[in-house]
Design an enzyme around this catalytic site. Structure first.
Site, PDB file in Angstrom:
ATOM      1  N   PHE A 127      57.978  73.537  30.201  1.00  0.00           N
ATOM      2  CA  PHE A 127      57.833  72.891  28.899  1.00  0.00           C
ATOM      3  C   PHE A 127      56.854  73.631  27.988  1.00  0.00           C
ATOM      4  O   PHE A 127      56.906  73.499  26.764  1.00  0.00           O
ATOM      5  CB  PHE A 127      57.400  71.430  29.074  1.00  0.00           C
ATOM      6  CG  PHE A 127      55.923  71.210  29.298  1.00  0.00           C
ATOM      7  CD1 PHE A 127      55.112  70.734  28.273  1.00  0.00           C
ATOM      8  CD2 PHE A 127      55.339  71.455  30.536  1.00  0.00           C
ATOM      9  CE1 PHE A 127      53.763  70.512  28.470  1.00  0.00           C
ATOM     10  CE2 PHE A 127      53.997  71.229  30.747  1.00  0.00           C
ATOM     11  CZ  PHE A 127      53.196  70.762  29.705  1.00  0.00           C
ATOM     12  N   LYS A 128      55.978  74.448  28.578  1.00  0.00           N
ATOM     13  CA  LYS A 128      55.012  75.194  27.764  1.00  0.00           C
ATOM     14  C   LYS A 128      55.719  76.140  26.788  1.00  0.00           C
ATOM     15  O   LYS A 128      55.155  76.506  25.756  1.00  0.00           O
ATOM     16  CB  LYS A 128      54.073  76.002  28.663  1.00  0.00           C
ATOM     17  CG  LYS A 128      53.448  75.223  29.817  1.00  0.00           C
ATOM     18  CD  LYS A 128      52.258  74.416  29.404  1.00  0.00           C
ATOM     19  CE  LYS A 128      51.699  73.551  30.503  1.00  0.00           C
ATOM     20  NZ  LYS A 128      50.839  74.223  31.454  1.00  0.00           N
TER      21      LYS A 128
END
Length: 481
Positions: free
Chosen positions: A112-113
């Site tokens: 998700f980063k």
């Protein structure tokens, strides 16, 4: 839009100032001076938008058109998401027994980063190219941040990135995603310590404000406001995808279950709540349970040792974004926040004031998940849905499996793909599914610099930063070299 430090002792800055900072000069974190309050009509309009368009709306609110005009902003965000594998950027997966999983991991590094860092890198390049400047980014990682940060800026002429990774505390794939990038502007250090220990030299460097300003040093950890800003879109999109209706009064609530380590995604959810999004936040952590103890008992204190778990990216004892949440829930009280955080830094132990703890436990519920529960959850999800969870996402789904109230809409945030954690998949008795591009990492050349116990890590960082800064100055003087 102006930003202020949570500790109240630093000058306010605009979005560009917050973007290019690590910690504020007083040791605090930047937060918006005022939060816009969204009415029902705005929420109804936003509910029709794609994830990409939601990010654009949120960024327009918090950046300011005088800094990045809307057409430029739209182009930057489109460019940021251009390499994501899913056409919708993120994807809601509806599984059996009311299980909704919002897949946030369709970026290049399968975590998700990628969402917030790809946008943040575009904003950086926009300002740097305008001003013909250079920055050195310093990042500490517990697994996913490092590779996503490297991916977002590798090859950039006016950005150097230094990443500190904790030796033996990442999965093999996470490590290879960092050490196989051989671009000239990427500098990876392998630290003989855990993720909390490697944060110490980074904080020490940022504490020297004159050094940071002289060499244009910044951070892309979730201390950076830009990352929290983009992560707010996860919560809005989760709500709009899972709410039964926006025609009810009052608007129905949706539970958003957030697996977290440093608390960036949780801080983003708390801000979305304050803006009027009717979500109930649940934070899921592993056995490193400082956030859970803080929510349940007001006990913001370190444990004696960091526990190594299957959800390794969440093996964090100092969730620095809790400072943002304390500031937000105390009514922007920087004096109280400063006193609390200085006590924590001094004693590594803090009991929240009763009124602040009450507000926290009203805004957030929590759970701490064992490795055994993680593997059981991964196995059950596969058995019921033929769906592989990563161990971090499994902490969120574990909460869902424990609930008996079938009437409550709920969305579990999936922070990474299972392909990054074959060891955890095997521990759950399942068979890993590994894409060819991940398998290819094992055959690539690697490069990293050891930071051994006994070395002066802060000095090593400073020397590296000084060298990169000098190289940029030499390039400006002799551009043909």
């Amino acid at each position: 839009m102006w930003y202020t430090s949570t500790r109240g002792m630093a000058p306010r800055v605009n979005f560009e100032g917050a973007l290019f900072s690590g910690y504020a000069p007083d040791g605090g974190l930047y937060m918006p001076e005022e939060l816009p309050r969204l009415d029902k009509e705005t929420l109804r309009h936003w509910s029709t938008l794609s994830y990409r368009s939601l990010v654009k709306e949120l960024c327009a609110l918090f950046i300011g058109l005088e800094l990045i005009p809307r057409h430029d902003l739209n182009d930057l965000i489109d460019r940021a998401f251009s390499r994501f594998r899913h056409r919708d950027v993120v994807h809601l997966c509806k599984l059996k027994n009311g299980l909704n999983i919002l897949e946030l991991w369709h970026g290049v590094t399968y975590a998700f980063k990628d969402l917030s860092l790809s946008c943040t890198a575009q904003f950086l390049q926009y300002f740097l190219e305008k001003k013909k400047k250079h920055v050195t980014i310093v990042v500490g990682t517990s697994g996913d941040t490092g590779s996503a940060a490297i991916e977002s800026v590798q090859g950039s002429r006016n950005v150097d990135i230094i990443v500190l990774l904790p030796k033996g505390h990442c999965s093999k794939i996470q490590e290879l995603q960092m050490t196989t990038v051989l671009k000239e502007n990427v500098h990876v250090f392998e630290v003989e310590g855990n993720s909390d220990e490697l944060d110490e030299p980074i904080k020490a460097v940022f504490a020297d404000v004159a050094f940071v300003q002289r060499h244009n040093v910044m951070s892309l950890n979730s201390i950076n406001w830009s990352r929290v800003l983009v992560q707010m879109a996860h919560h809005f999109f989760a709500y709009f995808q899972c709410t039964p209706s926006l025609d009810m009064h009052p608007l129905p609530t949706v539970e958003v279950v957030v697996p977290t380590g440093a608390g960036g995604n949780l801080a983003a959810g708390c801000i979305a709540q304050k803006m009027g999004l009717p979500i109930c936040l649940v934070v899921a952590v592993n056995r490193n349970d400082i956030i859970h103890r803080t929510v349940q008992k007001g006990d913001f204190s370190l444990c004696e040792v960091l526990r190594t778990t299957l959800a390794s990216a969440m093996d964090i004892q100092v969730p620095y974004n809790m400072e943002r949440i304390f500031w937000l829930l105390s009514g922007s009280d920087s004096q109280t926040t400063r006193a609390l955080m200085e006590q924590f830094e001094r004693t590594q132990s803090l009991q929240l004031p009763k009124d602040l703890h009450n507000k926290l436990s009203e805004a957030v519920t929590s759970e701490s998940v064992t490795d055994e529960a993680i593997t059981q959850t991964m196995a059950r999800c596969w058995e019921e849905n033929q769906y592989l969870l990563c161990p971090h996402s499994a902490t969120a789904v574990n909460y869902h499996y424990q609930q008996t109230d079938s009437g409550q809409s709920r969305c579990c945030l999936a922070s990474a793909s299972a392909v990054k954690f074959p060891e955890a998949v095997q521990a759950a008795g399942l068979t890993p599914e590994t894409p060819a591009e991940i398998l290819a990492l094992e055959h690539k050349e690697t490069r990293c610099i050891p930071m051994r116990r006994g070395d002066d890590w802060t000095q090593m960082l400073r020397v590296t930063i000084e060298g990169l800064s000098q190289r940029w100055k030499d390039c400006v003087v002799n551009p043909s070299e």
